[in-house]
Scaffold this active site. Structure first.
Site, PDB file in Angstrom:
ATOM      1  N   SER A  16       0.825  -1.203   0.000  1.00 15.54           N
ATOM      2  CA  SER A  16       0.000   0.000   0.000  1.00 15.54           C
ATOM      3  C   SER A  16       0.864   1.261   0.000  1.00 15.54           C
ATOM      4  O   SER A  16       1.660   1.462  -0.911  1.00 15.54           O
ATOM      5  CB  SER A  16      -0.954  -0.044   1.205  1.00 15.54           C
ATOM      6  N   ASP A  74      -9.546  -3.900  -5.945  1.00 19.15           N
ATOM      7  CA  ASP A  74      -9.075  -3.218  -4.730  1.00 19.15           C
ATOM      8  C   ASP A  74      -9.871  -1.932  -4.517  1.00 19.15           C
ATOM      9  O   ASP A  74      -9.874  -1.049  -5.368  1.00 19.15           O
ATOM     10  CB  ASP A  74      -7.580  -2.895  -4.866  1.00 19.15           C
ATOM     11  N   HIS A 113      -8.261  -5.182  -0.737  1.00 12.69           N
ATOM     12  CA  HIS A 113      -7.049  -4.460  -0.346  1.00 12.69           C
ATOM     13  C   HIS A 113      -6.356  -5.210   0.778  1.00 12.69           C
ATOM     14  O   HIS A 113      -6.920  -5.389   1.869  1.00 12.69           O
ATOM     15  CB  HIS A 113      -7.396  -3.038   0.106  1.00 12.69           C
TER      16      HIS A 113
END
Length: 488
Positions: A289, A416, A445
């Site tokens: 991320s 996502d 995610h």
């Protein structure tokens, strides 16, 4: 209600003589009364309802009446329960069918994009998991179920760490490095990993891996610990880079971290490479991320001037402006609010330190309802951006992709909700001979919960190990060839 009357005599016609049919030659009034009696509309036909209490009363309150009343009550209750049960079973069956159908639509082989070179082709051939079908659990029918359930219910393997506080700036800023010392369990026996691993001593020249967690993540997060387990069991040495304030690391200066700020990572990479036993070892880096965004920004700016030999980017937002807009829609607003609360909580724990900076709006930061609110109050002014929009535009790692000279694997999930598939710079990644892109049809995610082991290690972990092993093999062979050439 349908009433059928068969008449065999004239008595059916009010006692008058006739031909024997229902409409005999009897009087009109008699026929009319019978017509009204037997041919009234079904809707007007009333069936008297007899409650259990009435039934008992009508039978004089006798024990027989009471028994019959209780029997009627039980019969009604059983009927109601049966109807409710059938309704619930039908509803559950419908939901299960819809979930299974949804799972099948989200199941499939990943999309792979790379520029064909001898190096890339060799790497891809040694990574069968990148072509393996990804199938999410049936009870995680969309990206939100997978994101939330994986975050809340995924197992947390036991990992022991040794913490090192590393100074990263002249003004006293520090970060926390957690060096993996051992692992106790690996919950995922499905993905070619031992069910338990006692962290065998790493070889003298074993690769060293630097891990960069997500926005508010750290060495305690389940997805990080699963990766640590896989790496340790593969014989690698591992260190988790916790950004300022995360994982209970200290904050000594009024400066946080950001998607564009790479100086802390530069200091960490240099320090780890110079650590005893790491000088001549391959060095890898893995980011998730926000950590992935920082990692690619670092690689793009460093180009060939980095000791990192290979990198892996997971769930990278790539385009922060686009991702910020995506967080303002539908259920994604829940993630936006939760992430803002998490980072505001870290900020609150160090409020006194941040109040020393005139550039930071502390009260606005503490009241942040979205990530954009926090970035407007803290991140943008701290790192010299005129506005939060300028910060997002200047921090997109998609712009750094063309400058990457280090072999890099990027794995994304098309669905996502935080780093949407539409934000992936597919063409830039395809054109760069140093990058390989793998996009799974589902995964959420930081989810990638697999149907085989829903709450075990993420599906991507084995693919990451395969990729790093393949790169390591190429590096070892290259070193061997160079050594033989020098010996000659």
């Amino acid at each position: 209600t349908v009433v059928t009357v068969y008449c065999m005599s004239s008595s059916c016609a009010g006692g008058s003589s006739g031909s024997g049919s229902f409409f005999g030659s009897g009087s009109r009034s008699s026929q009319s009364r019978l017509s009204r009696r037997f041919f009234r509309k079904p809707s007007s036909t009333r069936v008297p309802r007899l409650s259990p209490s009435r039934l008992s009363s009508s039978l004089g309150g006798s024990s027989l009446g009471s028994s019959l009343g209780n029997l009627a009550t039980a019969s009604v209750t059983a009927s109601m329960l049966s109807s409710a049960t059938q309704y619930c079973l039908g509803l559950f069956g419908g939901l299960a069918t819809a979930a299974i159908y949804q799972q099948r639509t989200r199941t499939g082989a990943p999309e792979l994009l790379w520029k064909s070179t001898p190096f890339n082709d060799a790497i891809i051939s040694r990574c069968p998991s990148l072509r393996r079908v990804f199938s999410p659990p049936w009870f995680m029918p969309n990206e939100h179920f997978e994101t939330v359930l994986a975050a809340k219910l995924r197992s947390v393997p036991g990992v022991s760490y040794r913490r090192e506080i590393l100074p990263v700036s002249d003004d006293g800023g520090v970060v926390a490095l957690d060096w993996a010392q051992g692992v106790s369990t690996v919950s995922n026996a499905v993905q070619s990993t031992p069910p338990a691993c006692a962290a065998p001593p790493a070889e003298v020249d074993a690769p060293i891996c630097v891990l960069l967690p997500g926005l508010t993540g750290g060495s305690g997060d389940s997805y990080v610990n699963h990766m640590v387990n896989h790496l340790v069991c593969a014989g690698y040495r591992v260190v988790v880079f916790n950004s300022r304030g995360t994982a209970s690391s200290p904050v000594n200066t009024p400066q946080f971290y950001s998607a564009s700020f790479t100086k802390d990572l530069e200091r960490v990479v240099s320090h780890v490479k110079q650590s005893p036993g790491c000088e001549n070892s391959p060095m890898f880096a893995i980011g998730w991320s926000l950590g992935a965004n920082i990692l690619l920004n670092y690689l793009g700016r460093a180009e060939s001037g980095t000791p990192i030999d290979a990198a892996v980017s997971l769930c990278n937002p790539f385009d922060l402006s686009y991702c910020n807009k995506a967080l303002k829609k539908g259920f994604a607003r829940v993630y936006d609010r939760n992430l803002a609360q998490s980072i505001a909580q870290i900020f609150k724990s160090n409020e006194d330190v941040f109040r020393r900076s005139p550039d930071i709006d502390v009260d606005a930061a503490l009241a942040s309802a979205t990530i954009e609110d926090f970035d407007r109050a803290v991140t943008a002014p701290t790192f010299g951006f005129e506005s939060v929009s300028a910060y997002y535009a200047g921090s997109a790692s998609a712009d750094a992709v063309p400058g990457i000279k280090t072999p890099t694997l990027c794995i994304q999930a098309q669905d996502d909700p935080i780093a949407p598939g539409c934000a992936i710079p597919r063409e830039r990644l395809r054109e760069n001979e140093n990058t390989i892109l793998c996009v799974t049809p589902a995964g959420g995610h930081l989810g990638w919960a697999s149907a085989e082991d829903p709450f075990g290690a993420p599906w991507v972990d084995v693919a990451v190990i395969e990729y790093l092993r393949a790169v390591e093999l190429k590096l070892r062979r290259k070193e061997s060839v160079l050594a033989n050439a020098n010996a000659m």
